[in-house]
Motif scaffolding. Structure first.
Motif, PDB file in Angstrom:
ATOM      1  N   UNK A  78       0.462  -0.921  -3.948  1.00 32.93           N
ATOM      2  CA  UNK A  78       0.742  -2.361  -3.952  1.00 32.93           C
ATOM      3  C   UNK A  78      -0.533  -3.177  -4.153  1.00 32.93           C
ATOM      4  N   UNK A  79      -1.598  -2.796  -3.472  1.00 33.46           N
ATOM      5  CA  UNK A  79      -2.831  -3.578  -3.525  1.00 33.46           C
ATOM      6  C   UNK A  79      -3.841  -3.054  -4.546  1.00 33.46           C
ATOM      7  N   UNK A  80      -3.475  -2.036  -5.295  1.00 34.09           N
ATOM      8  CA  UNK A  80      -4.361  -1.523  -6.331  1.00 34.09           C
ATOM      9  C   UNK A  80      -5.615  -0.852  -5.787  1.00 34.09           C
ATOM     10  N   UNK A  81      -5.496  -0.233  -4.629  1.00 34.30           N
ATOM     11  CA  UNK A  81      -6.625   0.461  -4.016  1.00 34.30           C
ATOM     12  C   UNK A  81      -6.649   1.914  -4.493  1.00 34.30           C
ATOM     13  N   UNK A  82      -7.808   2.576  -4.414  1.00 40.61           N
ATOM     14  CA  UNK A  82      -7.836   4.010  -4.732  1.00 40.61           C
ATOM     15  C   UNK A  82      -6.933   4.775  -3.751  1.00 40.61           C
ATOM     16  N   UNK A  83      -6.179   5.724  -4.251  1.00 38.66           N
ATOM     17  CA  UNK A  83      -5.257   6.475  -3.385  1.00 38.66           C
ATOM     18  C   UNK A  83      -6.029   7.300  -2.357  1.00 38.66           C
ATOM     19  N   UNK A  84      -5.765   7.005  -1.105  1.00 35.78           N
ATOM     20  CA  UNK A  84      -6.429   7.685   0.005  1.00 35.78           C
ATOM     21  C   UNK A  84      -6.124   9.180  -0.012  1.00 35.78           C
ATOM     22  N   UNK A  85      -4.871   9.533  -0.307  1.00 32.63           N
ATOM     23  CA  UNK A  85      -4.480  10.945  -0.263  1.00 32.63           C
ATOM     24  C   UNK A  85      -5.154  11.766  -1.355  1.00 32.63           C
ATOM     25  N   UNK A  86      -5.585  11.128  -2.430  1.00 32.61           N
ATOM     26  CA  UNK A  86      -6.315  11.865  -3.465  1.00 32.61           C
ATOM     27  C   UNK A  86      -7.756  12.122  -3.044  1.00 32.61           C
ATOM     28  N   UNK A 140      -3.818  -7.793   6.806  1.00 32.76           N
ATOM     29  CA  UNK A 140      -2.781  -7.662   7.841  1.00 32.76           C
ATOM     30  C   UNK A 140      -1.500  -7.086   7.239  1.00 32.76           C
ATOM     31  N   UNK A 141      -1.147  -7.541   6.059  1.00 28.45           N
ATOM     32  CA  UNK A 141       0.022  -6.996   5.370  1.00 28.45           C
ATOM     33  C   UNK A 141      -0.199  -5.531   4.995  1.00 28.45           C
ATOM     34  N   UNK A 142      -1.413  -5.207   4.555  1.00 28.93           N
ATOM     35  CA  UNK A 142      -1.738  -3.819   4.216  1.00 28.93           C
ATOM     36  C   UNK A 142      -1.603  -2.924   5.451  1.00 28.93           C
ATOM     37  N   UNK A 143      -2.048  -3.406   6.614  1.00 29.61           N
ATOM     38  CA  UNK A 143      -1.899  -2.635   7.849  1.00 29.61           C
ATOM     39  C   UNK A 143      -0.444  -2.428   8.226  1.00 29.61           C
ATOM     40  N   UNK A 144       0.359  -3.463   8.035  1.00 31.97           N
ATOM     41  CA  UNK A 144       1.785  -3.362   8.348  1.00 31.97           C
ATOM     42  C   UNK A 144       2.469  -2.358   7.430  1.00 31.97           C
TER      43      UNK A 144
END
Length: 158
Positions: free
Chosen positions: A44-52, A108-112
Motif C-alpha cells: 500500500x505504501x510502496x515500501x520495500x517488502x520486509x519479507x524479502x 499510524x495507518x501503516x501500524x494499524x
C-alpha cells in the motif's frame, strides 16, 4: 529489532495456526496472520517488502502454525499470543513507516494495517468455511456460557 520481529512472528504464527481446522488452513492462517499485514502495508505504501529482506520470517511463522495445529493450542494462550504479537506489530509497523518517510498519520495507518491486516485477510478467506468442531469456537462458547452463569449469579446475589 530482528529478534523481536521474529518472536512476534512466532507468536502470531502460533495464534494464526490455532485457528485452522485443517493443516492447510492452519499453515495459511499462521503465515497470513504473521506476515499478511506487513505485506499489505509495504504494498500500500510502496515500501520495500520486509519479507524479502528477511526470508526466514515466513518459514518461522509456518513452523509455528504447524506446531499450534499439532499441539491443539487452547483458545486463551492463542488469544494472549495474538494480543502480544498484534501490539508489537502495531508499534513496529508505525516505526517502519516513520523510518521510510511517512507522515505521522500515514505511519499510524501503516501500524494499524501491519497489526490487523493479516488476521483480517485470513478471516475474510475463511468466512464461509464451516468450522463445526473448531476447538477455538468451542472454547469461546464455553467462556461465554461461564460468563453468562456468573452474571446471572451476580444479578441474584444480594
Amino acid at each position: 529489532m530482528w529478534g523481536l520481529d521474529l518472536l512476534a512472528g512466532v507468536a502470531l504464527g502460533l495464534a494464526g495456526g490455532s485457528r485452522g481446522k485443517t493443516l492447510f488452513l492452519a499453515l495459511l492462517g499462521g503465515v497470513l496472520v504473521a506476515a499478511g499485514g506487513g505485506i499489505a502495508r509495504d504494498l500500500i505504501f510502496g515500501l520495500p517488502l520486509y519479507v524479502l529482506a528477511h526470508p526466514a520470517f515466513v518459514p518461522v511463522a509456518a513452523i509455528s502454525a504447524w506446531a499450534a495445529y499439532r499441539l491443539r493450542l487452547p483458545f486463551l494462550p492463542a488469544l494472549l499470543l495474538d494480543l502480544a504479537g498484534t501490539l508489537y506489530f502495531a508499534w513496529g509497523g508505525a516505526e517502519r513507516g516513520l523510518a521510510h518517510g511517512l507522515s505521522p498519520e500515514e505511519a499510524a495507518l501503516a501500524g494499524t494495517i501491519t497489526a490487523i491486516g493479516g488476521g483480517a485477510i485470513f478471516t475474510v478467506i475463511t468466512l464461509f468455511h464451516r468450522r463445526e468442531n473448531d476447538p477455538a469456537r468451542a472454547n469461546r462458547l464455553e467462556y461465554r456460557d461461564a460468563l453468562g452463569e456468573a452474571l446471572e449469579e451476580g444479578a441474584t446475589s444480594p
